[in-house]
Design an enzyme around this catalytic site. Structure first.
Site, PDB file in Angstrom:
ATOM      1  N   GLY A 239       0.671  -1.293  -0.016  1.00 40.39           N
ATOM      2  CA  GLY A 239       0.183  -0.284  -0.484  1.00 40.39           C
ATOM      3  C   GLY A 239       0.876   1.722   0.148  1.00 40.39           C
ATOM      4  N   ARG A 312      -4.852   2.178 -16.401  1.00 39.02           N
ATOM      5  CA  ARG A 312      -4.965   3.057 -15.376  1.00 39.02           C
ATOM      6  C   ARG A 312      -5.527   4.526 -15.697  1.00 39.02           C
ATOM      7  NH1 ARG A 312      -1.356   4.692 -11.804  1.00 39.02           N
ATOM      8  NH2 ARG A 312      -2.884   4.419 -10.237  1.00 39.02           N
ATOM      9  N   TYR A 316      -8.680   5.047 -13.714  1.00 41.55           N
ATOM     10  CA  TYR A 316      -8.771   5.344 -12.220  1.00 41.55           C
ATOM     11  C   TYR A 316      -9.104   6.797 -12.411  1.00 41.55           C
ATOM     12  CZ  TYR A 316      -7.343   0.746 -11.200  1.00 41.55           C
ATOM     13  OH  TYR A 316      -7.100  -0.156 -10.555  1.00 41.55           O
ATOM     14  N   CYS A 342     -12.164   2.055 -29.558  1.00 44.92           N
ATOM     15  CA  CYS A 342     -13.391   2.052 -29.939  1.00 44.92           C
ATOM     16  C   CYS A 342     -13.872   3.209 -28.482  1.00 44.92           C
ATOM     17  CB  CYS A 342     -14.172   1.967 -30.558  1.00 44.92           C
ATOM     18  SG  CYS A 342     -13.222   1.411 -32.246  1.00 44.92           S
TER      19      CYS A 342
HETATM   20  N1  LLP Z   1      -0.898  -7.392  -0.747  1.00 46.72           N
HETATM   21  C1  LLP Z   1      -2.600  -7.600  -1.267  1.00 46.72           C
HETATM   22  C2  LLP Z   1      -3.376  -8.536  -0.345  1.00 46.72           C
HETATM   23  C3  LLP Z   1      -3.265  -6.257  -2.228  1.00 46.72           C
HETATM   24  O1  LLP Z   1      -4.690  -6.589  -2.637  1.00 46.72           O
HETATM   25  C4  LLP Z   1      -2.965  -5.633  -2.825  1.00 46.72           C
HETATM   26  C5  LLP Z   1      -2.590  -4.467  -3.952  1.00 46.72           C
HETATM   27  C6  LLP Z   1      -0.588  -5.546  -2.323  1.00 46.72           C
HETATM   28  C7  LLP Z   1      -1.250  -6.492  -1.765  1.00 46.72           C
HETATM   29  C8  LLP Z   1      -0.310  -4.849  -3.606  1.00 46.72           C
HETATM   30  O2  LLP Z   1      -0.641  -3.574  -3.204  1.00 46.72           O
HETATM   31  P1  LLP Z   1       0.900  -2.012  -3.444  1.00 46.72           P
HETATM   32  O3  LLP Z   1       1.648  -1.804  -2.187  1.00 46.72           O
HETATM   33  O4  LLP Z   1       1.429  -2.409  -4.415  1.00 46.72           O
HETATM   34  O5  LLP Z   1      -0.081  -0.283  -2.932  1.00 46.72           O
HETATM   35  N2  LLP Z   1      -4.457  -1.888  -9.471  1.00 46.72           N
HETATM   36  C9  LLP Z   1      -4.565  -0.691  -8.939  1.00 46.72           C
HETATM   37  C10 LLP Z   1      -3.457  -0.811  -7.618  1.00 46.72           C
HETATM   38  C11 LLP Z   1      -5.255  -1.624  -6.565  1.00 46.72           C
HETATM   39  C12 LLP Z   1      -3.796  -2.671  -6.223  1.00 46.72           C
HETATM   40  C13 LLP Z   1      -4.691  -4.432  -4.975  1.00 46.72           C
HETATM   41  N3  LLP Z   1      -4.261  -4.489  -4.171  1.00 46.72           N
HETATM   42  C14 LLP Z   1      -3.791   0.976  -9.653  1.00 46.72           C
HETATM   43  O6  LLP Z   1      -3.124   0.834 -10.769  1.00 46.72           O
HETATM   44  O7  LLP Z   1      -3.481   1.705  -8.237  1.00 46.72           O
END
Ligand code: LLP
Length: 419
Positions: A239, A312, A316, A342
Site C-alpha cells: 500500500g 490506469r 481510475y 473505440c
Molecule cells: N497485498 C494485497 C493483499 C493487495 O491486495 C495488494 C494490492 C498489495 C499487497 C500490493 O499493494 P501496493 O503495495 O501495490 O499498493 N490496480 C490498482 C492497484 C490495486 C491494488 C490491489 N491490491 C492501481 O493501478 O492503482
C-alpha cells in the site's frame, strides 16, 4: 529515485537510449530499469533490518518472470493471489517458504497447489474459505499454516477503487469473527494458526493509517496470546504510495520506523507485501504519436498505445507524466493523449500541457511499472506489447510482442461452422 533521464537530449533507461530499444522492438513497449528495481527493493527491505521480516513482493503489480526473478535473487518472497501467480513465482525460483497467498476467492485447486508447494501461509479471508482449506488439507493429510486477513476498518484516504480496509469492502474478516475463527482453527488438526494479516489499500500517502493498522494487529495478537493462541507473523500487506505527479509519499525508512516502533521486542516476524513502491517508478511505457487531430477547441494526440496496454488513466483517472523521448521542454499546447480504441475512455492523459509535436515522435509515459502490463488486455484484438529489461548498457526482451496467431490461441471454429 530512478534511472530514466535525458542524456544529450535523448531519454535513456540507465545507459541505453530509448530510441535504440524502439528500433529493435517497435512501439508500444514497456521498458524497465533493473537498477531502479534493485535499488527500490534494497532501500525498502533494508529499512526493516532492525526487526525480523520478510518482504513478499506483491506479484500483481508486475508479474513478469524476469521481474520476479530480480526480486527473488535479492532475497524477496512473493505475495500471490492466484494459481497463476504461484506458478510464476515458483518458476522464478522464489521458494515456497517465502510465498504468502492472499485473495478473497481461492479455489480448491489453487489451495491444493499452494499446499503442495509448501508455502509459508495462506491468508484466508472468510469462514467458508477456511472450511475449504481445512477440507483440502484433510484430504492431503497435511497441516496447513494459516493467517486470517482481518479488516481493521481503517480509512487509508486513497482512491475508492483501491481502498480495501473499510467495513463496506469485500476483503478480510471483522475482528470479532476473526477471533472466533482463530479458536476454531486451533481445534482443527489440519490447520495451524501462524499469522494475522491485513491490507488496507494502495497508493497510501500518509503514515497514520499504517500505524493504526499495525497497532490493531498487535493488539489482536496479544489478545490471542492470552487465550493460548500464539502467532508468529504479522502481515501488514502493501500500500505504500509513490510519486506520479506531486504526491509526497513517506520514505520507506519513515514507514519502517513507525512499524518497527510497534513490533520491536515482540518476537513477531513482520511480513510486508509491497507492490507499487518497488516497481511503479522502475518502468515506463513508450508509445508513438500517430496523428495530431484538431477539432473545435480541442487537440488530440492520437498515439499507438491504448487503454488495453495501460488502463490506469481510464479506470481510475490516474495521472501519469508524459514526456517526449527527444527532449523538448516548451509546453505550448493543451492536448488529450488518446489511443486507437473505440471508447471515449481510451485516454492516457486529458487536458495535458505538452510541447507541439509532429507525428512519428515517441512519448514516454512515466511511472508505468506497476499495474501497467499486468492489467493489460487484448481488447479490440490488440496484441499485448513487448516488455524490455535494461541493465546498464544492455537490454533484454523479457516478453515478446504477441503475434496475430497468439490472438486466436485456444479458439476454434466448431465443425458445423466450418467452411
Ligand atoms: N497485498 C494485497 C493483499 C493487495 O491486495 C495488494 C494490492 C498489495 C499487497 C500490493 O499493494 P501496493 O503495495 O501495490 O499498493 N490496480 C490498482 C492497484 C490495486 C491494488 C490491489 N491490491 C492501481 O493501478 O492503482
Amino acid at each position: 529515485m530512478h534511472f530514466f533521464e535525458y542524456k544529450n537530449g535523448d531519454l535513456c533507461c540507465e545507459d541505453v537510449p530509448i530510441t535504440t530499444i524502439v528500433e529493435a522492438t517497435e512501439t508500444p513497449v514497456y521498458i524497465y530499469s533493473h537498477k531502479t528495481l534493485e535499488r527500490h527493493f534494497i532501500v525498502f527491505d533494508d529499512a526493516f533490518k532492525g526487526i525480523p521480516h520478510l518482504t513478499c513482493y506483491s506479484c500483481k503489480a508486475n508479474s513478469n518472470i524476469a521481474i520476479l526473478r530480480t526480486i527473488g535473487r535479492l532475497g524477496g518472497g512473493a505475495d500471490i493471489v492466484s494459481g497463476g501467480e504461484l506458478y510464476r513465482a515458483l518458476y522464478a525460483h522464489i521458494p515456497g517458504k517465502k510465498i504468502v497467498f492472499s485473495g478473497v476467492g481461492k479455489t480448491e485447486k489453487e489451495i491444493k497447489s499452494a499446499i503442495e508447494s509448501d508455502i509459508l501461509m495462506i491468508n484466508v479471508e472468510s469462514e467458508d474459505e477456511m472450511t475449504s482449506v481445512a477440507k483440502v488439507a484433510r484430504r492431503m493429510r497435511k497441516k496447513v499454516p494459516l493467517s486470517i486477513r482481518v479488516n481493521p476498518q481503517i480509512d487509508p484516504k486513497t482512491h475508492p477503487y483501491i481502498t480495501t480496509g473499510l467495513k463496506k469492502n469485500k476483503f478480510g474478516v471483522l475482528w470479532d469473527d476473526a477471533y472466533r475463527l482463530y479458536k476454531q482453527i486451533g481445534k482443527d488438526q489440519h490447520l495451524q494458526p501462524i499469522g494475522i494479516s491485513s491490507h488496507i489499500g494502495s497508493q497510501i500517502l500518509e503514515l497514520a493509517p499504517f500505524i493504526d493498522a499495525v497497532k490493531s494487529l498487535k493488539e489482536m495478537v496479544l489478545q490471542l496470546k492470552s487465550d493460548g493462541i500464539s502467532l508468529k507473523y504479522i502481515d501488514i500487506g502493501g500500500g505504500l504510495g509513490i510519486t506520479y505527479k506531486d504526491e509526497l509519499p513517506p520514505h520507506p525508512e519513515d514507514y519502517a520506523k513507525v512499524i518497527e516502533r510497534e513490533l520491536k521486542g515482540t518476537g513477531i516476524t513482520l511480513i510486508l507485501e509491497p507492490g507499487r513502491v518497488l516497481v511503479g517508478n522502475s518502468g515506463i511505457f513508450i508509445t508513438k504519436l500517430l496523428y495530431v487531430k484538431k477539432t473545435q477547441g480541442k487537440t488530440f494526440y492520437i498515439v499507438d498505445g491504448a487503454m488495453n496496454d495501460l488502463v490506469r488513466p481510464a479506470l481510475y483517472g490516474a495521472y501519469h507524466d508524459i514526456i517526449p523521448v527527444k527532449e523538448k521542454s516548451d509546453k505550448e499546447i493543451t492536448v488529450d493523449v488518446v489511443g486507437p480504441i473505440c471508447e471515449s475512455g481510451d485516454f492516457l492523459a486529458k487536458d495535458r500541457d505538452l510541447p507541439i509535436l509532429e507525428p512519428g515522435v515517441l512519448l514516454a509515459v512515466l511511472g508505468a511499472g506497476a499495474y501497467g502490463f499486468s492489467m493489460s488486455s487484448n481488447y479490440n484484438s490488440r496484441k499485448r506489447v513487448t516488455e524490455v529489461l535494461v541493465k546498464g548498457k544492455e537490454f533484454f526482451v523479457i516478453r515478446k510482442r504477441e503475434t496475430l496467431r497468439d490472438l486466436i490461441k485456444g479458439e476454434s471454429i466448431p465443425s458445423f461452422l466450418e467452411v
